[in-house]
Design a protein around this motif. Structure first.
Motif, PDB file in Angstrom:
ATOM      1  N   SER A  98       0.501  -3.799   5.431  1.00 52.29           N
ATOM      2  CA  SER A  98      -0.697  -4.537   5.823  1.00 52.29           C
ATOM      3  C   SER A  98      -0.608  -4.960   7.275  1.00 52.29           C
ATOM      4  CB  SER A  98      -0.865  -5.780   4.931  1.00 52.29           C
ATOM      5  OG  SER A  98      -1.882  -6.624   5.434  1.00 52.29           O
ATOM      6  N   HIS A  99      -1.730  -4.858   7.979  1.00 54.39           N
ATOM      7  CA  HIS A  99      -1.791  -5.310   9.377  1.00 54.39           C
ATOM      8  C   HIS A  99      -2.120  -6.789   9.460  1.00 54.39           C
ATOM      9  CE1 HIS A  99      -2.584  -5.419  13.639  1.00 54.39           C
ATOM     10  NE2 HIS A  99      -3.849  -5.752  13.445  1.00 54.39           N
ATOM     11  N   ARG A 100      -3.018  -7.259   8.635  1.00 59.51           N
ATOM     12  CA  ARG A 100      -3.485  -8.649   8.705  1.00 59.51           C
ATOM     13  C   ARG A 100      -2.634  -9.614   7.897  1.00 59.51           C
ATOM     14  NH1 ARG A 100     -10.132  -8.527   8.604  1.00 59.51           N
ATOM     15  NH2 ARG A 100     -10.393  -7.324  10.535  1.00 59.51           N
ATOM     16  N   GLY A 101      -1.797  -9.096   7.005  1.00 57.72           N
ATOM     17  CA  GLY A 101      -1.021  -9.954   6.125  1.00 57.72           C
ATOM     18  C   GLY A 101      -1.692 -10.062   4.770  1.00 57.72           C
ATOM     19  N   LEU A 102      -0.888 -10.218   3.727  1.00 58.47           N
ATOM     20  CA  LEU A 102      -1.397 -10.210   2.362  1.00 58.47           C
ATOM     21  C   LEU A 102      -1.458 -11.604   1.766  1.00 58.47           C
ATOM     22  CD1 LEU A 102       0.617  -7.160   0.959  1.00 58.47           C
ATOM     23  CD2 LEU A 102      -1.766  -7.191   1.715  1.00 58.47           C
ATOM     24  N   ARG A 103      -2.513 -11.863   1.025  1.00 61.80           N
ATOM     25  CA  ARG A 103      -2.583 -13.090   0.235  1.00 61.80           C
ATOM     26  C   ARG A 103      -1.568 -12.994  -0.902  1.00 61.80           C
ATOM     27  NH1 ARG A 103      -8.746 -13.736  -1.561  1.00 61.80           N
ATOM     28  NH2 ARG A 103      -7.876 -12.221  -3.018  1.00 61.80           N
ATOM     29  N   ASP A 104      -1.141 -14.143  -1.399  1.00 64.91           N
ATOM     30  CA  ASP A 104      -0.131 -14.161  -2.453  1.00 64.91           C
ATOM     31  C   ASP A 104      -0.597 -13.402  -3.694  1.00 64.91           C
ATOM     32  OD1 ASP A 104       1.532 -15.631  -0.849  1.00 64.91           O
ATOM     33  OD2 ASP A 104       1.113 -17.560  -1.814  1.00 64.91           O
ATOM     34  N   ASP A 105      -1.877 -13.556  -4.061  1.00 69.83           N
ATOM     35  CA  ASP A 105      -2.348 -12.886  -5.270  1.00 69.83           C
ATOM     36  C   ASP A 105      -2.432 -11.373  -5.083  1.00 69.83           C
ATOM     37  OD1 ASP A 105      -4.433 -13.253  -3.452  1.00 69.83           O
ATOM     38  OD2 ASP A 105      -5.969 -13.444  -5.011  1.00 69.83           O
ATOM     39  N   ASP A 106      -2.791 -10.930  -3.876  1.00 70.35           N
ATOM     40  CA  ASP A 106      -2.818  -9.486  -3.618  1.00 70.35           C
ATOM     41  C   ASP A 106      -1.407  -8.902  -3.618  1.00 70.35           C
ATOM     42  OD1 ASP A 106      -5.588  -9.240  -3.417  1.00 70.35           O
ATOM     43  OD2 ASP A 106      -5.586  -9.753  -1.293  1.00 70.35           O
ATOM     44  N   LEU A 107      -0.476  -9.627  -3.019  1.00 76.12           N
ATOM     45  CA  LEU A 107       0.911  -9.154  -3.022  1.00 76.12           C
ATOM     46  C   LEU A 107       1.433  -9.061  -4.450  1.00 76.12           C
ATOM     47  CD1 LEU A 107       3.482  -8.401  -1.449  1.00 76.12           C
ATOM     48  CD2 LEU A 107       4.055 -10.848  -1.420  1.00 76.12           C
ATOM     49  N   ALA A 108       1.154 -10.072  -5.261  1.00 74.18           N
ATOM     50  CA  ALA A 108       1.610 -10.069  -6.645  1.00 74.18           C
ATOM     51  C   ALA A 108       1.006  -8.893  -7.412  1.00 74.18           C
ATOM     52  CB  ALA A 108       1.250 -11.386  -7.324  1.00 74.18           C
ATOM     53  N   MET A 109      -0.268  -8.602  -7.173  1.00 78.74           N
ATOM     54  CA  MET A 109      -0.934  -7.494  -7.848  1.00 78.74           C
ATOM     55  C   MET A 109      -0.235  -6.169  -7.565  1.00 78.74           C
ATOM     56  SD  MET A 109      -3.257  -4.883  -6.747  1.00 78.74           S
ATOM     57  CE  MET A 109      -4.231  -5.600  -5.421  1.00 78.74           C
ATOM     58  N   LEU A 110       0.228  -5.995  -6.335  1.00 81.66           N
ATOM     59  CA  LEU A 110       0.879  -4.745  -5.958  1.00 81.66           C
ATOM     60  C   LEU A 110       2.349  -4.690  -6.376  1.00 81.66           C
ATOM     61  CD1 LEU A 110      -0.694  -4.393  -2.410  1.00 81.66           C
ATOM     62  CD2 LEU A 110      -1.167  -2.960  -4.392  1.00 81.66           C
ATOM     63  N   VAL A 111       2.994  -5.846  -6.483  1.00 86.03           N
ATOM     64  CA  VAL A 111       4.418  -5.891  -6.816  1.00 86.03           C
ATOM     65  C   VAL A 111       4.656  -5.817  -8.324  1.00 86.03           C
ATOM     66  CG1 VAL A 111       6.484  -7.358  -6.775  1.00 86.03           C
ATOM     67  CG2 VAL A 111       5.085  -7.113  -4.721  1.00 86.03           C
ATOM     68  N   GLU A 112       3.797  -6.444  -9.124  1.00 85.18           N
ATOM     69  CA  GLU A 112       4.061  -6.603 -10.551  1.00 85.18           C
ATOM     70  C   GLU A 112       4.359  -5.298 -11.290  1.00 85.18           C
ATOM     71  OE1 GLU A 112       4.859  -9.235 -12.198  1.00 85.18           O
ATOM     72  OE2 GLU A 112       4.614 -10.315 -10.314  1.00 85.18           O
ATOM     73  N   PRO A 113       3.674  -4.173 -10.998  1.00 87.54           N
ATOM     74  CA  PRO A 113       4.005  -2.949 -11.732  1.00 87.54           C
ATOM     75  C   PRO A 113       5.466  -2.517 -11.586  1.00 87.54           C
ATOM     76  CG  PRO A 113       1.906  -2.694 -10.624  1.00 87.54           C
ATOM     77  CD  PRO A 113       2.502  -3.973 -10.120  1.00 87.54           C
ATOM     78  N   TRP A 114       6.123  -2.993 -10.534  1.00 84.51           N
ATOM     79  CA  TRP A 114       7.504  -2.584 -10.259  1.00 84.51           C
ATOM     80  C   TRP A 114       8.510  -3.681 -10.587  1.00 84.51           C
ATOM     81  CZ3 TRP A 114       6.480   2.191  -9.716  1.00 84.51           C
ATOM     82  CH2 TRP A 114       5.410   2.649  -8.937  1.00 84.51           C
ATOM     83  N   ALA A 115       8.069  -4.800 -11.169  1.00 87.78           N
ATOM     84  CA  ALA A 115       8.921  -5.982 -11.250  1.00 87.78           C
ATOM     85  C   ALA A 115       9.856  -6.001 -12.457  1.00 87.78           C
ATOM     86  CB  ALA A 115       8.066  -7.248 -11.247  1.00 87.78           C
ATOM     87  N   ASP A 116       9.476  -5.395 -13.581  1.00 93.51           N
ATOM     88  CA  ASP A 116      10.355  -5.439 -14.756  1.00 93.51           C
ATOM     89  C   ASP A 116      11.355  -4.278 -14.708  1.00 93.51           C
ATOM     90  OD1 ASP A 116       8.865  -3.213 -15.443  1.00 93.51           O
ATOM     91  OD2 ASP A 116       7.793  -4.188 -17.087  1.00 93.51           O
TER      92      ASP A 116
END
Length: 250
Positions: free
Chosen positions: A138-156
């Motif tokens: 991201s160029h502008r930086g990610l909101r916490d909820d957007d970051l979580a949305m992208l990270v969660e599929p890889w978290a478990d």
């Protein structure tokens, strides 16, 4: 209209798909091994398998000549389905796509060389690495909820294994195989790129247009690789404009 796989998760496309659905029937797809799709260890997730599966999926959906919007690896997948598996498109829009060698960030290359080691990282360390990796898109930086949305599929546990497995199976030969065929595309092609994309720099848009001479190009300012989050209004407007040119109101 068919929207090909978004970056890692089709959830990235939901707001834009919702806007486009006012006029089109929109299909979102998580490639096997990505997003909410299954992450079985025996499932091949390389670009060769994904291209074949996408062609089959369009057949199952009954979409003979869909409009396809593809981002990141979805670009290579859509191009392979079109050039190698007989799929026909009404139009093709390529957004910050993997299509030309070389590709892959330094982190991507490091993981590819040591995927088994990374797969054994403690969960907290793995999550931190994935978060840092995604923030870099991201160029502008990610909101916490957007970051979580992208990270969660890889978290478990399954997601951690799948994350490193898909990198390990990535190979430039899958794009090198089809690059000579780009000039044979006959449908309308539009290329959209974030001007500040550090993962796949914007000069690739010009190179890709050189390989697809009839393609048009739009560069969106203040947007990185995660253009859907950096510049959602500009991207939606550009996609709406493009779709109006290839699917005029009757």
């Amino acid at each position: 209209m068919s929207a090909d796989a978004a970056w890692r998760s089709s959830a990235l496309w939901h707001p834009i798909a919702s806007a486009l659905s006012q006029r089109f029937t929109v299909y979102l797809w998580d490639m096997p091994g990505y997003g909410a799709s299954s992450k079985e260890a025996q499932q091949p997730v390389d670009l060769g398998a994904q291209g074949e599966l996408f062609a089959h999926l369009l057949e199952q959906w009954g979409l003979e000549r869909p409009h396809v919007i593809a981002h990141d690896l979805g670009g290579a997948v859509a191009l392979r389905a079109r050039l190698l598996h007989g799929t026909q498109y009404a139009s093709l829009c390529l957004v910050d796509v993997v299509a030309l060698s070389p590709w892959g960030s330094p982190f991507f290359t490091l993981v590819k060389r040591h995927a088994r080691v990374f797969a054994q990282l403690p969960p907290a360390v793995h999550r931190g690495a994935v978060e840092a990796y995604i923030r870099g898109a991201s160029h502008r930086g990610l909101r916490d909820d957007d970051l979580a949305m992208l990270v969660e599929p890889w978290a478990d546990d399954a997601g951690q294994s799948a994350f490193y497995r898909q990198i390990a199976q990535a190979d430039e030969r899958f794009t090198e195989q089809i690059e000579p065929g780009y000039g044979t595309l006959t449908e309308p092609v539009h290329i959209i790129w974030g001007a500040e994309d550090t993962w796949i720099p914007a000069d690739r848009a010009d190179r890709l247009q050189g390989a697809i001479p009839h393609a048009s190009v739009t560069i969106i300012v203040d947007a990185g690789h995660l253009i859907q989050l950096d510049a959602p209004a500009a991207l939606s407007a550009e996609l709406t404009r493009w779709m109006a040119t290839v699917e005029p109101v009757r």
